[in-house]
Motif scaffolding. Structure first.
Motif, PDB file in Angstrom:
ATOM      1  N   PRO A   1       0.670  -1.307   0.042  1.00  0.00           N
ATOM      2  CA  PRO A   1       0.023   0.075  -0.135  1.00  0.00           C
ATOM      3  C   PRO A   1       0.849   1.333   0.066  1.00  0.00           C
ATOM      4  CG  PRO A   1      -0.295  -1.100   2.017  1.00  0.00           C
ATOM      5  CD  PRO A   1       0.407  -2.159   1.205  1.00  0.00           C
ATOM      6  N   GLY A   2       1.993   1.216   0.416  1.00  0.00           N
ATOM      7  CA  GLY A   2       2.699   2.399   0.622  1.00  0.00           C
ATOM      8  C   GLY A   2       3.485   2.702  -0.769  1.00  0.00           C
ATOM      9  N   PHE A   3       3.194   1.907  -1.602  1.00  0.00           N
ATOM     10  CA  PHE A   3       3.980   2.109  -2.775  1.00  0.00           C
ATOM     11  C   PHE A   3       3.078   2.489  -4.033  1.00  0.00           C
ATOM     12  CE2 PHE A   3       7.157   0.351  -0.561  1.00  0.00           C
ATOM     13  CZ  PHE A   3       8.287   0.838  -1.012  1.00  0.00           C
ATOM     14  N   TYR A   4       1.868   2.909  -3.808  1.00  0.00           N
ATOM     15  CA  TYR A   4       0.986   3.439  -4.866  1.00  0.00           C
ATOM     16  C   TYR A   4       1.444   4.850  -5.445  1.00  0.00           C
ATOM     17  CZ  TYR A   4      -2.308  -0.326  -4.318  1.00  0.00           C
ATOM     18  OH  TYR A   4      -2.942  -1.474  -4.457  1.00  0.00           O
ATOM     19  N   GLN A   5       2.126   5.607  -4.541  1.00  0.00           N
ATOM     20  CA  GLN A   5       2.627   6.751  -4.958  1.00  0.00           C
ATOM     21  C   GLN A   5       4.086   7.150  -4.459  1.00  0.00           C
ATOM     22  OE1 GLN A   5       0.102   9.836  -3.364  1.00  0.00           O
ATOM     23  NE2 GLN A   5      -1.583   9.374  -4.715  1.00  0.00           N
ATOM     24  N   ARG A   6       4.791   5.922  -3.935  1.00  0.00           N
ATOM     25  CA  ARG A   6       6.281   6.010  -3.543  1.00  0.00           C
ATOM     26  C   ARG A   6       6.956   5.861  -4.988  1.00  0.00           C
ATOM     27  NH1 ARG A   6       9.312   3.030   1.423  1.00  0.00           N
ATOM     28  NH2 ARG A   6      11.369   3.669   0.422  1.00  0.00           N
ATOM     29  N   GLU A   7       7.886   6.721  -5.312  1.00  0.00           N
ATOM     30  CA  GLU A   7       8.596   6.174  -6.532  1.00  0.00           C
ATOM     31  C   GLU A   7      10.066   6.289  -6.264  1.00  0.00           C
ATOM     32  OE1 GLU A   7       7.631   8.896  -9.725  1.00  0.00           O
ATOM     33  OE2 GLU A   7       5.443   7.964  -9.842  1.00  0.00           O
ATOM     34  N   PRO A   8      10.756   5.119  -5.624  1.00  0.00           N
ATOM     35  CA  PRO A   8      11.987   4.961  -5.205  1.00  0.00           C
ATOM     36  C   PRO A   8      12.990   5.214  -6.555  1.00  0.00           C
ATOM     37  CG  PRO A   8      10.995   2.921  -4.978  1.00  0.00           C
ATOM     38  CD  PRO A   8      10.074   3.990  -5.328  1.00  0.00           C
ATOM     39  N   GLU A   9      13.934   5.870  -6.549  1.00  0.00           N
ATOM     40  CA  GLU A   9      15.010   6.539  -7.710  1.00  0.00           C
ATOM     41  C   GLU A   9      14.065   6.903  -9.001  1.00  0.00           C
ATOM     42  OE1 GLU A   9      18.196   3.511  -7.989  1.00  0.00           O
ATOM     43  OE2 GLU A   9      17.955   2.937  -5.780  1.00  0.00           O
ATOM     44  N   GLY A  10      12.975   7.281  -8.704  1.00  0.00           N
ATOM     45  CA  GLY A  10      12.013   8.083  -9.639  1.00  0.00           C
ATOM     46  C   GLY A  10      11.264   6.949 -10.471  1.00  0.00           C
ATOM     47  N   GLU A  11      11.244   5.729 -10.016  1.00  0.00           N
ATOM     48  CA  GLU A  11      10.610   4.796 -10.592  1.00  0.00           C
ATOM     49  C   GLU A  11       9.184   4.462 -10.139  1.00  0.00           C
ATOM     50  OE1 GLU A  11      11.326   2.979 -13.425  1.00  0.00           O
ATOM     51  OE2 GLU A  11      13.361   3.886 -13.477  1.00  0.00           O
ATOM     52  N   CYS A  12       7.968   4.738 -11.111  1.00  0.00           N
ATOM     53  CA  CYS A  12       6.727   4.341 -10.385  1.00  0.00           C
ATOM     54  C   CYS A  12       6.482   2.770 -10.289  1.00  0.00           C
ATOM     55  CB  CYS A  12       5.809   4.573 -11.549  1.00  0.00           C
ATOM     56  SG  CYS A  12       4.000   4.209 -11.258  1.00  0.00           S
ATOM     57  N   MET A  13       6.460   2.546  -9.060  1.00  0.00           N
ATOM     58  CA  MET A  13       6.275   0.897  -8.712  1.00  0.00           C
ATOM     59  C   MET A  13       5.255   0.133  -9.314  1.00  0.00           C
ATOM     60  SD  MET A  13       9.366   0.785  -7.846  1.00  0.00           S
ATOM     61  CE  MET A  13       9.548  -1.022  -7.190  1.00  0.00           C
ATOM     62  N   VAL A  14       4.003   0.786  -9.560  1.00  0.00           N
ATOM     63  CA  VAL A  14       2.851   0.477 -10.075  1.00  0.00           C
ATOM     64  C   VAL A  14       2.983  -0.070 -11.525  1.00  0.00           C
ATOM     65  CG1 VAL A  14       0.259   0.926 -10.477  1.00  0.00           C
ATOM     66  CG2 VAL A  14       1.155   1.842  -8.635  1.00  0.00           C
ATOM     67  N   MET A  15       3.901   0.653 -12.251  1.00  0.00           N
ATOM     68  CA  MET A  15       4.076   0.649 -13.539  1.00  0.00           C
ATOM     69  C   MET A  15       5.075  -0.665 -13.671  1.00  0.00           C
ATOM     70  SD  MET A  15       2.149   2.306 -15.447  1.00  0.00           S
ATOM     71  CE  MET A  15       2.932   1.802 -17.028  1.00  0.00           C
ATOM     72  N   MET A  16       6.030  -0.627 -12.686  1.00  0.00           N
ATOM     73  CA  MET A  16       7.036  -1.483 -12.452  1.00  0.00           C
ATOM     74  C   MET A  16       6.262  -2.954 -12.472  1.00  0.00           C
ATOM     75  SD  MET A  16      10.323  -2.355 -12.691  1.00  0.00           S
ATOM     76  CE  MET A  16      11.348  -0.891 -12.088  1.00  0.00           C
ATOM     77  N   ASP A  17       5.324  -3.040 -11.442  1.00  0.00           N
ATOM     78  CA  ASP A  17       4.619  -4.354 -11.353  1.00  0.00           C
ATOM     79  C   ASP A  17       3.766  -4.944 -12.320  1.00  0.00           C
ATOM     80  OD1 ASP A  17       3.509  -6.102  -8.911  1.00  0.00           O
ATOM     81  OD2 ASP A  17       1.470  -4.982  -9.932  1.00  0.00           O
ATOM     82  N   THR A  18       3.092  -3.755 -12.971  1.00  0.00           N
ATOM     83  CA  THR A  18       2.350  -3.956 -14.158  1.00  0.00           C
ATOM     84  C   THR A  18       3.332  -4.529 -15.625  1.00  0.00           C
ATOM     85  OG1 THR A  18       0.806  -2.432 -13.402  1.00  0.00           O
ATOM     86  CG2 THR A  18       0.734  -2.953 -15.873  1.00  0.00           C
ATOM     87  N   ALA A  19       4.195  -4.009 -15.693  1.00  0.00           N
ATOM     88  CA  ALA A  19       5.001  -4.307 -16.786  1.00  0.00           C
ATOM     89  C   ALA A  19       5.690  -5.683 -16.635  1.00  0.00           C
ATOM     90  CB  ALA A  19       6.153  -3.303 -17.190  1.00  0.00           C
ATOM     91  N   LEU A  20       6.319  -5.919 -15.470  1.00  0.00           N
ATOM     92  CA  LEU A  20       6.932  -7.177 -15.161  1.00  0.00           C
ATOM     93  C   LEU A  20       5.820  -8.323 -15.217  1.00  0.00           C
ATOM     94  CD1 LEU A  20       9.700  -6.259 -12.762  1.00  0.00           C
ATOM     95  CD2 LEU A  20       9.746  -7.037 -15.287  1.00  0.00           C
ATOM     96  N   ALA A  21       4.650  -8.055 -14.345  1.00  0.00           N
ATOM     97  CA  ALA A  21       3.775  -9.078 -14.312  1.00  0.00           C
ATOM     98  C   ALA A  21       3.340  -9.658 -15.825  1.00  0.00           C
ATOM     99  CB  ALA A  21       2.618  -8.685 -13.448  1.00  0.00           C
ATOM    100  N   GLY A  22       3.030  -8.592 -16.416  1.00  0.00           N
ATOM    101  CA  GLY A  22       2.294  -8.779 -17.732  1.00  0.00           C
ATOM    102  C   GLY A  22       3.365  -9.674 -18.578  1.00  0.00           C
ATOM    103  N   CYS A  23       4.756  -9.297 -18.726  1.00  0.00           N
ATOM    104  CA  CYS A  23       5.796  -9.887 -19.318  1.00  0.00           C
ATOM    105  C   CYS A  23       5.850 -11.328 -19.128  1.00  0.00           C
ATOM    106  CB  CYS A  23       7.189  -9.445 -19.052  1.00  0.00           C
ATOM    107  SG  CYS A  23       7.045  -8.005 -20.255  1.00  0.00           S
TER     108      CYS A  23
END
Length: 105
Positions: free
Chosen positions: A23-45
């Motif tokens: 839950p804390g990572f919906y808007q947290r972007e470590p090192e400028g990376e959107c973790m929601v997009m990271m999750d979506t892209a990797l899970a899809g692949c």
């Protein structure tokens, strides 16, 4: 060899699907990376890799995003659950890379 990797990936995928997104990572972007997009892209692949060989676009996304996630992991160590979640995602994505490479060898 590819069959064993596919079985392991399917097991990791089933475990991953049961994990809620941190839950804390919906808007947290470590090192400028959107973790929601990271999750979506990797899970899809990963999902696509379980169905067969990846096309060039998905292969490039999977490899690049897996590498970036590996670099980000140390910076999220302050959140135990998020570390568990994203480490699991990274492990699964790295295995999907190995599986795709084994299929194309």
């Amino acid at each position: 060899m590819a069959e064993a990797k596919l079985d392991q990936l399917a097991r990791l995928w089933d475990e991953f699907r049961a994990l809620p997104f941190p839950p804390g990572f919906y808007q947290r972007e470590p090192e400028g990376e959107c973790m929601v997009m990271m999750d979506t892209a990797l899970a899809g692949c990963v999902s696509s890799a379980m169905d067969g060989s990846l096309d060039d676009r998905r292969r490039d996304i999977l490899q690049a995003r897996t590498a970036v996630l590996g670099e980000i992991l140390p910076s999220i160590g302050d959140d135990e659950y998020a570390t568990k979640y994203f480490t699991h995602l990274h492990e699964m994505a790295a295995l999907a890379v190995q599986l795709d490479n084994a299929r194309s060898a």
